[in-house]
Design a protein around this motif. Sequence first.
Motif, mmCIF file in Angstrom:
data_model
loop_
_atom_site.group_PDB
_atom_site.id
_atom_site.type_symbol
_atom_site.label_atom_id
_atom_site.label_comp_id
_atom_site.label_asym_id
_atom_site.label_seq_id
_atom_site.Cartn_x
_atom_site.Cartn_y
_atom_site.Cartn_z
ATOM 1 N N LEU A 130 62.397 108.545 54.856
ATOM 2 C CA LEU A 130 61.614 107.641 55.695
ATOM 3 C C LEU A 130 60.942 108.359 56.863
ATOM 4 N N ILE A 131 61.545 109.423 57.382
ATOM 5 C CA ILE A 131 60.974 110.083 58.566
ATOM 6 C C ILE A 131 59.575 110.635 58.300
ATOM 7 N N PRO A 132 59.371 111.507 57.293
ATOM 8 C CA PRO A 132 58.000 111.984 57.047
ATOM 9 C C PRO A 132 57.060 110.890 56.578
ATOM 10 N N GLY A 133 57.589 109.941 55.791
ATOM 11 C CA GLY A 133 56.748 108.876 55.278
ATOM 12 C C GLY A 133 56.164 108.028 56.393
ATOM 13 N N THR A 134 57.005 107.549 57.287
ATOM 14 C CA THR A 134 56.522 106.722 58.388
ATOM 15 C C THR A 134 55.734 107.535 59.406
ATOM 16 N N SER A 135 56.084 108.801 59.597
ATOM 17 C CA SER A 135 55.345 109.651 60.533
ATOM 18 C C SER A 135 53.892 109.797 60.140
ATOM 19 N N ASN A 136 53.616 109.848 58.853
ATOM 20 C CA ASN A 136 52.248 110.073 58.394
ATOM 21 C C ASN A 136 51.345 108.858 58.553
ATOM 22 N N LEU A 137 51.893 107.734 58.978
ATOM 23 C CA LEU A 137 51.044 106.599 59.319
ATOM 24 C C LEU A 137 50.180 106.913 60.530
ATOM 25 N N CYS A 138 50.576 107.919 61.308
ATOM 26 C CA CYS A 138 49.765 108.356 62.452
ATOM 27 C C CYS A 138 48.406 108.882 62.016
ATOM 28 N N ASP A 139 48.264 109.243 60.747
ATOM 29 C CA ASP A 139 46.980 109.760 60.266
ATOM 30 C C ASP A 139 45.869 108.733 60.423
ATOM 31 N N SER A 140 46.219 107.454 60.431
ATOM 32 C CA SER A 140 45.227 106.399 60.639
ATOM 33 C C SER A 140 45.247 105.898 62.078
ATOM 34 N N GLY A 141 46.008 106.590 62.924
ATOM 35 C CA GLY A 141 46.085 106.242 64.334
ATOM 36 C C GLY A 141 45.396 107.273 65.202
ATOM 37 N N PHE A 142 46.154 107.889 66.090
ATOM 38 C CA PHE A 142 45.546 108.815 67.051
ATOM 39 C C PHE A 142 45.045 110.105 66.415
ATOM 40 N N ILE A 143 45.501 110.443 65.212
ATOM 41 C CA ILE A 143 45.121 111.723 64.613
ATOM 42 C C ILE A 143 43.615 111.784 64.322
ATOM 43 N N ILE A 144 42.999 110.661 63.953
ATOM 44 C CA ILE A 144 41.552 110.674 63.733
ATOM 45 C C ILE A 144 40.809 109.998 64.883
ATOM 46 N N ASN A 145 41.500 109.759 65.992
ATOM 47 C CA ASN A 145 40.907 109.053 67.120
ATOM 48 C C ASN A 145 39.771 109.838 67.777
ATOM 49 N N THR A 146 39.770 111.156 67.643
ATOM 50 C CA THR A 146 38.684 111.943 68.233
ATOM 51 C C THR A 146 37.344 111.613 67.590
ATOM 52 N N LEU A 147 37.342 111.196 66.334
ATOM 53 C CA LEU A 147 36.109 110.786 65.675
ATOM 54 C C LEU A 147 35.575 109.479 66.261
ATOM 55 N N ASP A 148 36.448 108.710 66.921
ATOM 56 C CA ASP A 148 36.030 107.462 67.546
ATOM 57 C C ASP A 148 35.499 107.684 68.961
ATOM 58 N N VAL A 149 36.188 108.521 69.722
ATOM 59 C CA VAL A 149 35.846 108.657 71.138
ATOM 60 C C VAL A 149 34.788 109.723 71.400
ATOM 61 N N ALA A 150 34.677 110.711 70.527
ATOM 62 C CA ALA A 150 33.702 111.785 70.755
ATOM 63 C C ALA A 150 33.329 112.460 69.442
ATOM 64 N N PRO A 151 32.576 111.773 68.567
ATOM 65 C CA PRO A 151 32.241 112.363 67.267
ATOM 66 C C PRO A 151 31.431 113.650 67.372
ATOM 67 N N ARG A 152 30.647 113.805 68.454
ATOM 68 C CA ARG A 152 29.857 115.035 68.626
ATOM 69 C C ARG A 152 30.753 116.262 68.755
ATOM 70 N N TYR A 153 31.919 116.063 69.355
ATOM 71 C CA TYR A 153 32.819 117.183 69.649
ATOM 72 C C TYR A 153 34.114 117.070 68.853
ATOM 73 N N ALA A 154 34.054 116.394 67.719
ATOM 74 C CA ALA A 154 35.274 116.099 66.964
ATOM 75 C C ALA A 154 36.027 117.357 66.570
ATOM 76 N N SER A 155 35.308 118.381 66.085
ATOM 77 C CA SER A 155 35.980 119.593 65.633
ATOM 78 C C SER A 155 36.619 120.340 66.803
ATOM 79 N N PHE A 156 35.889 120.458 67.903
ATOM 80 C CA PHE A 156 36.413 121.140 69.082
ATOM 81 C C PHE A 156 37.648 120.422 69.620
ATOM 82 N N LEU A 157 37.567 119.103 69.724
ATOM 83 C CA LEU A 157 38.694 118.336 70.240
ATOM 84 C C LEU A 157 39.862 118.309 69.275
ATOM 85 N N MET A 158 39.573 118.359 67.977
ATOM 86 C CA MET A 158 40.665 118.435 67.017
ATOM 87 C C MET A 158 41.402 119.760 67.174
ATOM 88 N N GLY A 159 40.658 120.814 67.496
ATOM 89 C CA GLY A 159 41.310 122.089 67.752
ATOM 90 C C GLY A 159 42.262 122.006 68.933
#
Length: 475
Positions: free
Chosen positions: A379-408
């Motif tokens: 359950l630990i890795p399974g539930t942890s990966n729900l973050c992929d639809s949360g803050f992990i892709i949030n940079t594409l929402d708040v600053a798509p121009r700088y998504a790669s830089f901010l992901m770094g």
Amino acid sequence: MDKKPSTSKGSIFCSLRYGLALIMHFSNFTMITQRVSLSIAMIAMVNGTQQHDLLNASTEGPFVDTLNNPIKKVNAGVSVYEWSPETQGIIFSSISYGIILTLIPSGYLAGIFGAKLMLGTGLLVSSLLALLTPLAADFGVIWVIVIRTVQGMAQGMAWTGQFTIWAKWAPPLERSKLTSIAGSGSAFGSFIILCVGGLISQALGWPFIFYIFGSIGCICCLLWFTVIYDDPMHHPCISVREKEHITSSLAQQSSSPRRSVPIKSMVRCLPLWAIFIGFFSHFWLCTIIITYLPTYIRSVLHVNIRDSGVLSSLPFIAASSCTILGGQLADFLLSRNLLRLIDVRKLFSSLGLFLPSLCAVALPFVASSYLTTIILLILIPGTSNLCDSGFIINTLDVAPRYASFLMGISRGFGLIAGIISSTTTGFLISQDSVSGWRNVFFLSAAINVLGLVFYLIFGKAEIQGWAKERPLTRL
């Protein structure tokens, strides 16, 4: 921005962007297998005499290598190294040191030179270094640390380049689906390497774990450089309909070149710090699970290397499934207007940080129960990966121009957490196994909860003012 994509169901599942997601899935699969290879191989590398005693393996007298690391030779010429838990913790964390060195600069450079070149080169270098890992181990622990650090630098180039591609290929209402398909390759790769790694080690010897998955990586590079293009406008095989759909969906996002990165504005942006803290919390526990799961199962459940690998692989079936299903559910909630974008991000962030914390806290109290322990570890890795639809892709929402830089930068925070958690775990379990593991899980849960609270308070999902399009005449 189009609220409803104009493509039909058939065009979606036959589209190049979903083919791109599958190829990136395979690339992530390759990189994570090369990263996790050492976790399953380490059991044989440091416990080979124990594993082969039952097979009446003859051992030669210990000899000392060039760096004073005692090595023993077991049958089939496979070396065994006397590395302490502290030393193993340093080795495990060395790849994170490498990733963090290139994570931020590679994210910026990927936006300039193209993600195809950055990711492909990083994958190729990582694969070649995986092939050299067994040779480095025979030369000494320092060489292993060096190899793993450089390998981490190569993987850092590859990880961040992905978000530069998605900033140009992923329509907003499909981002969760596409990134979850690509990201699930990491969970699936962890499942495969942990499942077959022990079998490979027993049948062929632990060096072949690195030889096999290093070779797979080299093959993946050929596919990557042949099929992938940085944006849909230059792909020779894309249909006119799909190209128009992608470009119209991204019409309100900036596509012009930027002259500078607004560092001061980023530093003062609390929604960005919410993402960074979320990454730190998420990676703390995830790194421990990925790195130490075979060791934990072997020391707590007392199973051999083959069964340890198979059992260690089970959690990543759930992780891979939850990543894809979470992405589908997130985009469903958005497309039907059931929840706002920020509500979806915070919902999946909450599930991905709080649920694994509960499981981690419960683990020390159920150590005597084989079945319950395995269920919680799944359950630990399974539930942890729900973050992929949360803050992990949030940079594409708040600053798509700088998504790669901010992901770094985001992954940099995650890698810092991984470095600290790997070293801390090695230190705690070297003091006392029982209390050490309990402290490891309690500390991880506390960090997850604190990160979640910070994100819930400060997280946002709209494009920030400093990330919006501005006339290039204003300097």
